[in-house]
Write a protein that holds these residues in place. Structure first.
Motif, PDB file in Angstrom:
ATOM      1  N   PHE A   1      -0.628  -5.258  -6.019  1.00 46.52           N
ATOM      2  CA  PHE A   1      -1.371  -4.862  -4.820  1.00 46.52           C
ATOM      3  C   PHE A   1      -2.743  -4.302  -5.187  1.00 46.52           C
ATOM      4  O   PHE A   1      -3.767  -4.743  -4.674  1.00 46.52           O
ATOM      5  N   TYR A   2      -2.770  -3.332  -6.101  1.00 44.98           N
ATOM      6  CA  TYR A   2      -4.038  -2.738  -6.504  1.00 44.98           C
ATOM      7  C   TYR A   2      -4.910  -3.737  -7.269  1.00 44.98           C
ATOM      8  O   TYR A   2      -6.133  -3.786  -7.101  1.00 44.98           O
ATOM      9  N   GLY A   3      -4.260  -4.558  -8.112  1.00 47.78           N
ATOM     10  CA  GLY A   3      -5.013  -5.519  -8.907  1.00 47.78           C
ATOM     11  C   GLY A   3      -5.706  -6.580  -8.069  1.00 47.78           C
ATOM     12  O   GLY A   3      -6.762  -7.097  -8.463  1.00 47.78           O
ATOM     13  N   THR A   4      -5.136  -6.887  -6.908  1.00 50.97           N
ATOM     14  CA  THR A   4      -5.728  -7.889  -6.021  1.00 50.97           C
ATOM     15  C   THR A   4      -7.160  -7.527  -5.646  1.00 50.97           C
ATOM     16  O   THR A   4      -8.038  -8.411  -5.548  1.00 50.97           O
ATOM     17  N   PHE A   5      -7.432  -6.237  -5.461  1.00 50.34           N
ATOM     18  CA  PHE A   5      -8.752  -5.812  -4.997  1.00 50.34           C
ATOM     19  C   PHE A   5      -9.845  -5.984  -6.055  1.00 50.34           C
ATOM     20  O   PHE A   5     -11.025  -5.919  -5.730  1.00 50.34           O
ATOM     21  N   TYR A   6      -9.435  -6.202  -7.300  1.00 46.02           N
ATOM     22  CA  TYR A   6     -10.429  -6.462  -8.349  1.00 46.02           C
ATOM     23  C   TYR A   6     -11.243  -7.711  -8.014  1.00 46.02           C
ATOM     24  O   TYR A   6     -12.419  -7.817  -8.376  1.00 46.02           O
ATOM     25  N   PHE A   7     -10.621  -8.649  -7.315  1.00 50.06           N
ATOM     26  CA  PHE A   7     -11.261  -9.928  -6.990  1.00 50.06           C
ATOM     27  C   PHE A   7     -11.869  -9.948  -5.591  1.00 50.06           C
ATOM     28  O   PHE A   7     -12.378 -10.976  -5.140  1.00 50.06           O
ATOM     29  N   ALA A   8     -11.841  -8.819  -4.891  1.00 48.74           N
ATOM     30  CA  ALA A   8     -12.266  -8.777  -3.495  1.00 48.74           C
ATOM     31  C   ALA A   8     -13.785  -8.752  -3.351  1.00 48.74           C
ATOM     32  O   ALA A   8     -14.504  -8.166  -4.167  1.00 48.74           O
ATOM     33  N   SER A   9     -14.240  -9.374  -2.291  1.00 50.83           N
ATOM     34  CA  SER A   9     -15.659  -9.350  -1.923  1.00 50.83           C
ATOM     35  C   SER A   9     -15.765  -9.600  -0.434  1.00 50.83           C
ATOM     36  O   SER A   9     -14.763  -9.905   0.237  1.00 50.83           O
ATOM     37  N   VAL A  10     -16.960  -9.488   0.094  1.00 49.79           N
ATOM     38  CA  VAL A  10     -17.175  -9.734   1.523  1.00 49.79           C
ATOM     39  C   VAL A  10     -16.784 -11.168   1.878  1.00 49.79           C
ATOM     40  O   VAL A  10     -16.211 -11.431   2.940  1.00 49.79           O
ATOM     41  N   LYS A  11     -17.058 -12.107   0.983  1.00 48.61           N
ATOM     42  CA  LYS A  11     -16.827 -13.523   1.264  1.00 48.61           C
ATOM     43  C   LYS A  11     -15.342 -13.885   1.336  1.00 48.61           C
ATOM     44  O   LYS A  11     -14.954 -14.768   2.102  1.00 48.61           O
ATOM     45  N   ASN A  12     -14.532 -13.248   0.515  1.00 47.30           N
ATOM     46  CA  ASN A  12     -13.099 -13.602   0.512  1.00 47.30           C
ATOM     47  C   ASN A  12     -12.223 -12.496   1.086  1.00 47.30           C
ATOM     48  O   ASN A  12     -11.031 -12.410   0.773  1.00 47.30           O
ATOM     49  N   ALA A  13     -12.811 -11.661   1.934  1.00 52.74           N
ATOM     50  CA  ALA A  13     -12.095 -10.487   2.474  1.00 52.74           C
ATOM     51  C   ALA A  13     -10.809 -10.880   3.197  1.00 52.74           C
ATOM     52  O   ALA A  13      -9.778 -10.202   3.057  1.00 52.74           O
ATOM     53  N   LEU A  14     -10.832 -11.986   3.956  1.00 51.04           N
ATOM     54  CA  LEU A  14      -9.640 -12.399   4.705  1.00 51.04           C
ATOM     55  C   LEU A  14      -8.525 -12.826   3.761  1.00 51.04           C
ATOM     56  O   LEU A  14      -7.366 -12.419   3.924  1.00 51.04           O
ATOM     57  N   LEU A  15      -8.852 -13.639   2.755  1.00 53.12           N
ATOM     58  CA  LEU A  15      -7.845 -14.099   1.797  1.00 53.12           C
ATOM     59  C   LEU A  15      -7.251 -12.931   1.021  1.00 53.12           C
ATOM     60  O   LEU A  15      -6.024 -12.838   0.856  1.00 53.12           O
ATOM     61  N   ILE A  16      -8.111 -12.042   0.558  1.00 55.84           N
ATOM     62  CA  ILE A  16      -7.639 -10.869  -0.190  1.00 55.84           C
ATOM     63  C   ILE A  16      -6.755  -9.995   0.688  1.00 55.84           C
ATOM     64  O   ILE A  16      -5.761  -9.422   0.228  1.00 55.84           O
ATOM     65  N   SER A  17      -7.101  -9.908   1.966  1.00 59.81           N
ATOM     66  CA  SER A  17      -6.288  -9.115   2.896  1.00 59.81           C
ATOM     67  C   SER A  17      -4.873  -9.666   2.988  1.00 59.81           C
ATOM     68  O   SER A  17      -3.889  -8.914   2.928  1.00 59.81           O
ATOM     69  N   VAL A  18      -4.758 -10.975   3.118  1.00 59.37           N
ATOM     70  CA  VAL A  18      -3.434 -11.607   3.241  1.00 59.37           C
ATOM     71  C   VAL A  18      -2.614 -11.391   1.964  1.00 59.37           C
ATOM     72  O   VAL A  18      -1.439 -11.007   2.020  1.00 59.37           O
ATOM     73  N   ILE A  19      -3.240 -11.624   0.805  1.00 56.68           N
ATOM     74  CA  ILE A  19      -2.522 -11.481  -0.468  1.00 56.68           C
ATOM     75  C   ILE A  19      -2.122 -10.030  -0.716  1.00 56.68           C
ATOM     76  O   ILE A  19      -0.971  -9.734  -1.071  1.00 56.68           O
ATOM     77  N   SER A  20      -3.058  -9.111  -0.516  1.00 56.87           N
ATOM     78  CA  SER A  20      -2.764  -7.693  -0.770  1.00 56.87           C
ATOM     79  C   SER A  20      -1.714  -7.164   0.191  1.00 56.87           C
ATOM     80  O   SER A  20      -0.846  -6.363  -0.201  1.00 56.87           O
ATOM     81  N   LEU A  21      -1.763  -7.597   1.459  1.00 54.29           N
ATOM     82  CA  LEU A  21      -0.757  -7.149   2.423  1.00 54.29           C
ATOM     83  C   LEU A  21       0.627  -7.643   2.053  1.00 54.29           C
ATOM     84  O   LEU A  21       1.623  -6.935   2.249  1.00 54.29           O
ATOM     85  N   THR A  22       0.710  -8.847   1.512  1.00 54.91           N
ATOM     86  CA  THR A  22       2.003  -9.384   1.070  1.00 54.91           C
ATOM     87  C   THR A  22       2.606  -8.499  -0.017  1.00 54.91           C
ATOM     88  O   THR A  22       3.773  -8.094   0.052  1.00 54.91           O
ATOM     89  N   PHE A  23       1.790  -8.178  -1.020  1.00 53.49           N
ATOM     90  CA  PHE A  23       2.276  -7.312  -2.103  1.00 53.49           C
ATOM     91  C   PHE A  23       2.568  -5.899  -1.607  1.00 53.49           C
ATOM     92  O   PHE A  23       3.524  -5.255  -2.063  1.00 53.49           O
ATOM     93  N   LEU A  24       1.773  -5.422  -0.657  1.00 47.41           N
ATOM     94  CA  LEU A  24       1.974  -4.067  -0.129  1.00 47.41           C
ATOM     95  C   LEU A  24       3.310  -3.953   0.596  1.00 47.41           C
ATOM     96  O   LEU A  24       4.076  -2.991   0.382  1.00 47.41           O
ATOM     97  N   VAL A  25       3.625  -4.927   1.451  1.00 43.13           N
ATOM     98  CA  VAL A  25       4.887  -4.886   2.192  1.00 43.13           C
ATOM     99  C   VAL A  25       6.071  -5.003   1.240  1.00 43.13           C
ATOM    100  O   VAL A  25       7.077  -4.287   1.377  1.00 43.13           O
ATOM    101  N   LEU A  26       5.957  -5.892   0.247  1.00 45.52           N
ATOM    102  CA  LEU A  26       7.030  -6.035  -0.744  1.00 45.52           C
ATOM    103  C   LEU A  26       7.222  -4.737  -1.538  1.00 45.52           C
ATOM    104  O   LEU A  26       8.358  -4.329  -1.821  1.00 45.52           O
ATOM    105  N   TRP A  27       6.103  -4.100  -1.886  1.00 43.09           N
ATOM    106  CA  TRP A  27       6.203  -2.826  -2.604  1.00 43.09           C
ATOM    107  C   TRP A  27       6.877  -1.767  -1.747  1.00 43.09           C
ATOM    108  O   TRP A  27       7.764  -1.045  -2.224  1.00 43.09           O
ATOM    109  N   ARG A  28       6.490  -1.671  -0.505  1.00 45.41           N
ATOM    110  CA  ARG A  28       7.042  -0.626   0.360  1.00 45.41           C
ATOM    111  C   ARG A  28       8.544  -0.810   0.563  1.00 45.41           C
ATOM    112  O   ARG A  28       9.307   0.168   0.587  1.00 45.41           O
ATOM    113  N   ILE A  29       9.000  -2.062   0.704  1.00 44.33           N
ATOM    114  CA  ILE A  29      10.426  -2.324   0.892  1.00 44.33           C
ATOM    115  C   ILE A  29      11.221  -1.973  -0.357  1.00 44.33           C
ATOM    116  O   ILE A  29      12.286  -1.338  -0.282  1.00 44.33           O
TER     117      ILE A  29
END
Length: 398
Positions: free
Chosen positions: A95-123
Motif C-alpha cells: 500500500f505505502y510502496g504504491t505511492f512511490y510511483f504516484a503522480s498527477v497523471k496516474n492519480a486514478l490508477l494509483i488510487s485503485v491499486i492503493s485502495l485494493t491493498f489498503l482494504v486487503l490490509w485492513r481485513i
C-alpha cells in the motif's frame, strides 16, 4: 503463557502475545508515523489541491471495507488469525510502496491499486489484531496496556513527523515512501513469536448485517460510528487544514506536530494506570469527551502556527482522558463476548467505517460552500456521542 515482566507499572505479569503485538504495532506506527499527517497532504497534491477528490478516496476505502469485512472474516476462518497478521504486513508495505510511483497523471490508477491493498490490509490486520489484543490483555492491566501502547505512539509521534517533514523538504516523497516500506516490513519479525488463537467467525454474511442493525447493539454502534467520524476529521481534514494555513511548509508542519505530541507522553502512561485502579471508565469518557469536543470548537478559530501549537496541545491532552478509557472499555466489552470476540470486532470495524463514510459525505458539501474549519463541528458532535459506549455488565466501574 505469561511473559515475566515485573514492573511497578503493571499489576503482575503480562502475556507474551501482548509483547509480540505491542512490538509489531510499534514498528508499524514508526512507518505509519512517517506518513501520518502527510499522506492526506500527498493525496491533496496529486489530486491538484482538490479536497473533494481526497474525500472520495477515503470514502471508497471505507465503503469497500464495510462491504467486504464480513466476507473477509469468514475467509479468515481458513487462513487463521496468526497467518493473517503476518500476511497483512506485506499488504501494508505494498500500500505505502504504491505511492512511490504516484503522480498527477496516474492519480486514478494509483488510487485503485492503493485502495485494493489498503482494504486487503485492513481485513487481514484489524480483525486479528483486535481479537488478539482482547485475548492477550487482562482486565486488571488492560488500561495500562492501552496506555503504554498509546504513549509509545506518542513517543514515535515526537520524532516521525519532524523527520518526515525534513525528508520531504530535502529528498521528496519518494524517499519517504521507500524508508517507510523498509521499516514497515520489519514489523513482521515480532509476529514470528505471537501465540496462536483459536477463534472462528460463526456468522453468515447477512446475519452479520442483521446483528449490526440489531437494537441491542445500537448504542455501541453509534459510539463507534462517532469514533470513526471524529477520527476521519482528525486524520484527513486537520492535516490539510494546517498545511494550507502554513502555506505548504512541510518542515514546519512536521515540527509543530512533533512538538505538540511531545507534551503528552507522561500523562498518557499515568492515565492507563488510573483507568485500571482509580476511576470508572465511563466517568473518564464523559469527562474527556466534553473537554475534547471543546478542542474541536477552538480549532475552528485557529489562524496562526502558534495557535495551532497551543490548541492542538490542549486537544491532545484532552484526548488522553477520552482515548485510553474508551479503548480499554472497547477491549473489555470484546473480551466479555467470549468466543464471539471476533464477531464483535467485525461489528466494531463496520461501525467505525460507517462513521467515516457518513462524516466525509457531510464534509464534502460543507467544504465546497465554506472553509474546512467549519467541518470541525462534526468532530465536536461526534466526540460527545462517544458517551453512548457501554458494557453489558457493570464492568466499567472497575
Amino acid at each position: 503463557m505469561n511473559f515475566k515482566l515485573k514492573k511497578r507499572y503493571f499489576d503482575g505479569n503480562i502475556k507474551s502475545g501482548f509483547v509480540a503485538l505491542y512490538s509489531s504495532k510499534s514498528i508499524i506506527r514508526i512507518a505509519g508515523g512517517l506518513f501520518g499527517i502527510f499522506l492526506p497532504i500527498f493525496l491533496y497534491g496529486i489530486f491538484e489541491n482538490n479536497f473533494s477528490k481526497v474525500a472520495w478516496y477515503y470514502i471508497a476505502s471505507d465503503f469497500f471495507y464495510i462491504i467486504l469485512i464480513p466476507l473477509g472474516a469468514i475467509f479468515l476462518n481458513r487462513l487463521g488469525f496468526r497467518r493473517a497478521l503476518r500476511i497483512s504486513v506485506f499488504f501494508g508495505a505494498f500500500f505505502y510502496g504504491t505511492f512511490y510511483f504516484a503522480s498527477v497523471k496516474n492519480a486514478l490508477l494509483i488510487s485503485v491499486i492503493s485502495l485494493t491493498f489498503l482494504v486487503l490490509w485492513r481485513i487481514t490486520h484489524w480483525i486479528p489484531y483486535h481479537v488478539d489484543f482482547a485475548k492477550f490483555t487482562d482486565k486488571k492491566n488492560r488500561g495500562r496496556e492501552v496506555g503504554l501502547l498509546e504513549a509509545t505512539t506518542d513517543v514515535i509521534g515526537v520524532i516521525t513527523p519532524f523527520a518526515a517533514g525534513l525528508i520531504i523538504s530535502r529528498a521528496g516523497f519518494g524517499t519517504l515512501f521507500l524508508i517507510a516500506v523498509a521499516i514497515y516490513l520489519a514489523s513482521y519479525i515480532p509476529l514470528l513469536t505471537i501465540p496462536k488463537t483459536r477463534e472462528k467467525f460463526s456468522w453468515k454474511y447477512f446475519q452479520t448485517w442483521k446483528e449490526f442493525f440489531s437494537r441491542q447493539r445500537r448504542a455501541n454502534i453509534l459510539a463507534y460510528m462517532a469514533d470513526g467520524a471524529e477520527n476521519t476529521v482528525g486524520a484527513v481534514v486537520w492535516p490539510i487544514f494546517i498545511f494550507e494555513l502554513l502555506k505548504g511548509n512541510y518542515a514546519e508542519v512536521g515540527f509543530i506536530s512533533a512538538l505538540i505530541t511531545g507534551t503528552t507522553i507522561i500523562l498518557q502512561i499515568l492515565m492507563g494506570k488510573y483507568v485500571d485502579e482509580k476511576f470508572s471508565k465511563k466517568k473518564f469518557i464523559h469527562f474527556g469527551s466534553t473537554l475534547y469536543a471543546l478542542g474541536w470548537i477552538f480549532k475552528i478559530f485557529v489562524i496562526t502556527s502558534f495557535q495551532i501549537f497551543v490548541i492542538d496541545a490542549y486537544h491532545k491532552l484532552m484526548k488522553i482522558f477520552l482515548r485510553v478509557p474508551f479503548d480499554a472499555l472497547t477491549y473489555e466489552i470484546a473480551a466479555d463476548e467470549g468466543h464471539f470476540v471476533d464477531e464483535y470486532t467485525v461489528i466494531h470495524e463496520m461501525a467505525l467505517s460507517f462513521g467515516k463514510v457518513a462524516a466525509m459525505l457531510l464534509i464534502i458539501p460543507i467544504s465546497l460552500s465554506t472553509n474546512l474549519s467549519s467541518t470541525f463541528l462534526i468532530a465536536a458532535l461526534a466526540s460527545i456521542v462517544l458517551n453512548f459506549l457501554r458494557a453489558k455488565k457493570v464492568a466499567e466501574a472497575s
